[in-house]
Enzyme design. Structure first.
Site, PDB file in Angstrom:
ATOM      1  N   HIS A  69      19.187  21.865 -50.824  1.00 22.04           N
ATOM      2  CA  HIS A  69      20.878  22.518 -50.105  1.00 22.04           C
ATOM      3  C   HIS A  69      20.861  22.306 -48.786  1.00 22.04           C
ATOM      4  O   HIS A  69      21.923  22.658 -47.993  1.00 22.04           O
ATOM      5  CB  HIS A  69      20.611  23.807 -50.937  1.00 22.04           C
TER       6      HIS A  69
HETATM    7  C1  UD1 Z   1      23.717  29.873 -47.370  1.00 24.54           C
HETATM    8  C2  UD1 Z   1      22.951  29.293 -45.177  1.00 24.54           C
HETATM    9  C3  UD1 Z   1      21.201  29.462 -45.601  1.00 24.54           C
HETATM   10  C4  UD1 Z   1      20.491  29.442 -46.848  1.00 24.54           C
HETATM   11  C5  UD1 Z   1      22.051  28.894 -48.072  1.00 24.54           C
HETATM   12  C6  UD1 Z   1      21.412  29.771 -48.970  1.00 24.54           C
HETATM   13  C7  UD1 Z   1      23.780  29.655 -43.663  1.00 24.54           C
HETATM   14  C8  UD1 Z   1      24.327  28.828 -42.251  1.00 24.54           C
HETATM   15  N1  UD1 Z   1      23.364  28.445 -44.387  1.00 24.54           N
HETATM   16  O1  UD1 Z   1      23.716  27.691 -47.489  1.00 24.54           O
HETATM   17  O2  UD1 Z   1      20.860  28.716 -44.584  1.00 24.54           O
HETATM   18  O3  UD1 Z   1      19.633  28.806 -47.160  1.00 24.54           O
HETATM   19  O4  UD1 Z   1      22.815  29.792 -48.030  1.00 24.54           O
HETATM   20  O5  UD1 Z   1      21.503  29.245 -51.178  1.00 24.54           O
HETATM   21  O6  UD1 Z   1      24.971  30.343 -43.480  1.00 24.54           O
HETATM   22  N2  UD1 Z   1      29.443  27.057 -53.156  1.00 24.54           N
HETATM   23  C9  UD1 Z   1      30.231  27.712 -54.418  1.00 24.54           C
HETATM   24  N3  UD1 Z   1      29.563  28.594 -54.453  1.00 24.54           N
HETATM   25  C10 UD1 Z   1      29.213  29.672 -53.675  1.00 24.54           C
HETATM   26  C11 UD1 Z   1      28.565  29.661 -52.162  1.00 24.54           C
HETATM   27  C12 UD1 Z   1      28.923  27.549 -52.184  1.00 24.54           C
HETATM   28  O7  UD1 Z   1      30.579  26.852 -54.740  1.00 24.54           O
HETATM   29  O8  UD1 Z   1      28.896  30.773 -54.251  1.00 24.54           O
HETATM   30  C13 UD1 Z   1      29.227  25.971 -52.350  1.00 24.54           C
HETATM   31  C14 UD1 Z   1      31.316  26.212 -51.314  1.00 24.54           C
HETATM   32  O9  UD1 Z   1      31.596  24.188 -52.091  1.00 24.54           O
HETATM   33  C15 UD1 Z   1      29.475  25.790 -49.823  1.00 24.54           C
HETATM   34  C16 UD1 Z   1      29.041  25.277 -50.036  1.00 24.54           C
HETATM   35  O10 UD1 Z   1      28.195  25.638 -51.419  1.00 24.54           O
HETATM   36  O11 UD1 Z   1      31.284  25.363 -48.922  1.00 24.54           O
HETATM   37  C17 UD1 Z   1      27.971  25.524 -49.323  1.00 24.54           C
HETATM   38  O12 UD1 Z   1      27.703  26.938 -48.958  1.00 24.54           O
HETATM   39  P1  UD1 Z   1      27.462  28.223 -47.510  1.00 24.54           P
HETATM   40  O13 UD1 Z   1      27.671  29.674 -47.886  1.00 24.54           O
HETATM   41  O14 UD1 Z   1      28.789  27.541 -46.979  1.00 24.54           O
HETATM   42  O15 UD1 Z   1      26.216  27.750 -46.847  1.00 24.54           O
HETATM   43  P2  UD1 Z   1      24.557  27.516 -48.426  1.00 24.54           P
HETATM   44  O16 UD1 Z   1      24.532  25.718 -48.128  1.00 24.54           O
HETATM   45  O17 UD1 Z   1      25.294  28.305 -49.313  1.00 24.54           O
END
Ligand code: UD1
Length: 396
Positions: A213
Site C-alpha cells: 500500500h
Molecule cells: C497511511 C500512512 C502510512 C501507513 C498507512 C497504514 C501517511 C502519510 N501514510 O497511508 O504510513 O502505513 O496509513 O495503512 O499517513 N482510504 C479509504 N478509506 C480509509 C482510508 C483510506 O478509502 O478508511 C483511501 C482513500 O482513497 C485515501 C487512500 O486510501 O486517499 C490513502 O489513505 P491515507 O490515509 O491517505 O494513506 P495510507 O495509504 O493509508
C-alpha cells in the site's frame, strides 16, 4: 492544588490502522494511573472505513475517541491542513500538558506540529527510525516529528543511533521497545482459531499473504505492475491471499491491472481486522509486504517476510529477524519467494525490549514527566514549567 493531586493531561493523537494497534496498550497503561494521569484520545479520522478504523477499536478494546475530527482523505497538503486546523481548535480549547504521537503518519505530523506550536510537550513513539529516503512521505514525517518532539521513544537500537547522530540529546531518548509487540502479546490466544481460513477457502493449505500500500509502490503503474508480476510467478505453487488497502484497490482499477487477480491468480480480498490479519499472518508460509508493522510482527511470529522495498527503517528486522529486502523487481521477488517455499527460511531472534512491556516503560517516563512538571519546587508559570522540562532533558 497539592502536587500529589495534580494529574498530567495526556492526549494521544491517532488516525490510522497502525496507530490504533500501537496506541491500545499505551492508552490502557495510562488509564491504570488514573490518579496521576488524565488520558484522552483524539482520532483525526485519517482512516474512516469500518474495517480500517472501528473494527480495530472493537477488537483491540480501545476506548472510543474523546474527540473525532473526521478529517478524511485528500492530498497530503489537504489532509494535513485539515488536521492542523481541527487539532488546533481542540488543543487550544482543552490544552493537555503532553501530546503523544505515534509513527510516521500524517496524523502524527499534524499532532506534533500543533502541540509544539501551542507550547505543549510532545512525545513521539517509534522515534528515530530512518529509511534515508526522503522521497517517501513517511520519512519526511519521521524527520519533522522527531525534530519537534521533546521525548523520543525508540523501538530499536538503530533509532537511538540515528537520533544521536542527528544531534538529539541522549536525555530525550528512551529505548523502550516496541508497543506493537505489546499488542501482539495482549491478543495472543485471541487470533488462534478464526473462521477467516474457511471464509477464504484456505483450510489446511499452505498459503502466502500479501499486503502492499505504500505510495512508492502503488502510486506508480510500472512499480505496481512489477510487484504483481513477481508475485504472479508463484501463484501456481501456492495460493496468495491479498487483503487489499483502499489506496491500492483504487490504483489497480485506474492502472487496468485487474487481470492479475482471480480464483487461481492472486486472491484479492477486502481489508480484514487485526485478529483475522494476525491469524493469517501467523500461519502463513510466507509474507510479502511493504508495511513497517508487518515486518516487525513477522519477526516475532517467526514467519518468513519478504519486504517489497529497496530499504527499510526497521533495521533490526533484517539484522535479527526474518525479514529480507527484495525491492520491486519481479525476478527477485519470484526467486526469493521460491527460495523460501523451497525451505530456505531465515530464522530470527527476539530484538531487545520486544517483550510486551514497552508501554510500561513509556508510562514510567510519563510519570516522571508529571513529577518534573508538578513537583513543588518547579516554577509556577505553565510555559516556564514546560521550558524547565525541556531544559532538564536537553542539558547534558
Ligand atoms: C497511511 C500512512 C502510512 C501507513 C498507512 C497504514 C501517511 C502519510 N501514510 O497511508 O504510513 O502505513 O496509513 O495503512 O499517513 N482510504 C479509504 N478509506 C480509509 C482510508 C483510506 O478509502 O478508511 C483511501 C482513500 O482513497 C485515501 C487512500 O486510501 O486517499 C490513502 O489513505 P491515507 O490515509 O491517505 O494513506 P495510507 O495509504 O493509508
Amino acid at each position: 492544588m497539592e502536587y500529589q493531586q495534580q494529574r498530567l493531561k495526556t492526549t494521544m493523537v491517532v488516525g490510522t490502522r497502525p496507530d490504533f494497534m500501537k496506541a491500545a496498550p499505551v492508552f490502557a497503561r495510562l488509564k491504570r494511573f488514573d490518579d496521576f494521569i488524565e488520558p484522552t484520545l483524539i482520532h483525526t479520522g485519517q482512516h474512516y472505513d469500518i474495517n480500517m478504523s472501528q473494527l480495530f477499536f472493537d477488537e483491540l478494546g480501545l476506548r472510543q475517541p474523546d474527540i473525532h475530527l473526521a478529517t478524511g482523505s485528500g492530498s497530503h497538503a489537504e489532509q494535513v491542513a485539515r488536521m492542523l486546523v481541527e487539532l488546533e481548535k481542540s488543543l487550544v480549547e482543552n490544552p493537555p500538558h503532553l501530546v503523544v504521537v505515534i509513527g510516521d503518519t500524517n496524523s502524527a505530523v499534524a499532532g506534533a506540529i500543533v502541540a509544539a506550536k501551542c507550547k505543549i510537550l510532545v512525545a513521539h513513539i517509534e522515534s528515530g527510525l530512518r529509511s534515508f529516503d526522503t522521497s517517501q512521505p513517511e520519512e519526511v514525517n519521521r524527520l519533522i516529528v522527531d525534530k519537534i518532539s521533546d521525548f523520543h521513544f525508540v523501538t530499536e537500537s538503530s533509532g537511538s543511533q540515528n537520533l544521536v547522530s542527528e544531534g538529539f540529546s541522549e536525555k530525550s531518548i528512551f529505548f523502550v521497545g516496541n508497543v506493537l509487540i505489546d499488542t501482539l502479546r495482549n491478543l495472543d490466544g485471541k487470533f488462534v482459531t478464526r473462521e477467516i481460513h474457511e471464509k477464504l477457502g484456505l483450510q489446511g493449505s499452505r498459503y502466502a499473504l500479501l499486503t502492499v500500500h505504500k505510495p512508492e509502490n502503488v502510486d506508480d503503474p510500472k512499480t505496481l505492475k512489477n510487484i504483481l508480476t513477481g508475485i504472479d510467478g508463484i501463484v501456481d505453487k501456492i495460493p496468495v491471499v491479498f487483503p487489499c488497502h483502499p489506496r491500492t484497490r483504487i490504483n489497480i482499477d485506474n492502472f487496468n491491472l485487474s487481470s492479475y487477480f482471480g480464483e487461481n491468480r492472486i486472491r484479492l480480498v477486502e481489508p480484514v481486522g487485526c485478529l483475522d490479519f494476525l491469524n493469517l499472518e501467523s500461519e502463513a508460509a510466507l509474507v510479502l509486504t511493504d508495511s513497517g508493522g508487518i515486518q516487525e510482527e513477522t519477526t516475532i511470529l517467526n514467519v518468513p517476510c519478504l519486504t517489497l522495498r529497496r530499504s527499510t527503517e526497521r533495521q533490526v528486522t533484517l539484522r535479527e529477524g526474518t525479514n529480507i529486502l527484495v525491492g520491486a523487481y519481479p525476478e527477485k521477488i519470484t526467486a526469493a519467494a521460491e527460495n523460501v517455499l523451497g525451505g530456505a527460511v531465515k530464522t530470527g531472534t527476539t530484538p531487545k525490549y520486544w517483550d510486551g512491556r514497552a508501554s510500561e516503560r513509556i508510562v514510567d517516563v510519563v510519570l516522571n514527566i508529571r513529577k518534573s512538571l508538578f513537583q513543588p519546587d518547579s516554577i509556577k508559570d505553565g510555559t516556564a514549567k514546560i521550558k524547565t522540562v525541556r531544559e532538564a532533558l536537553s542539558t547534558e
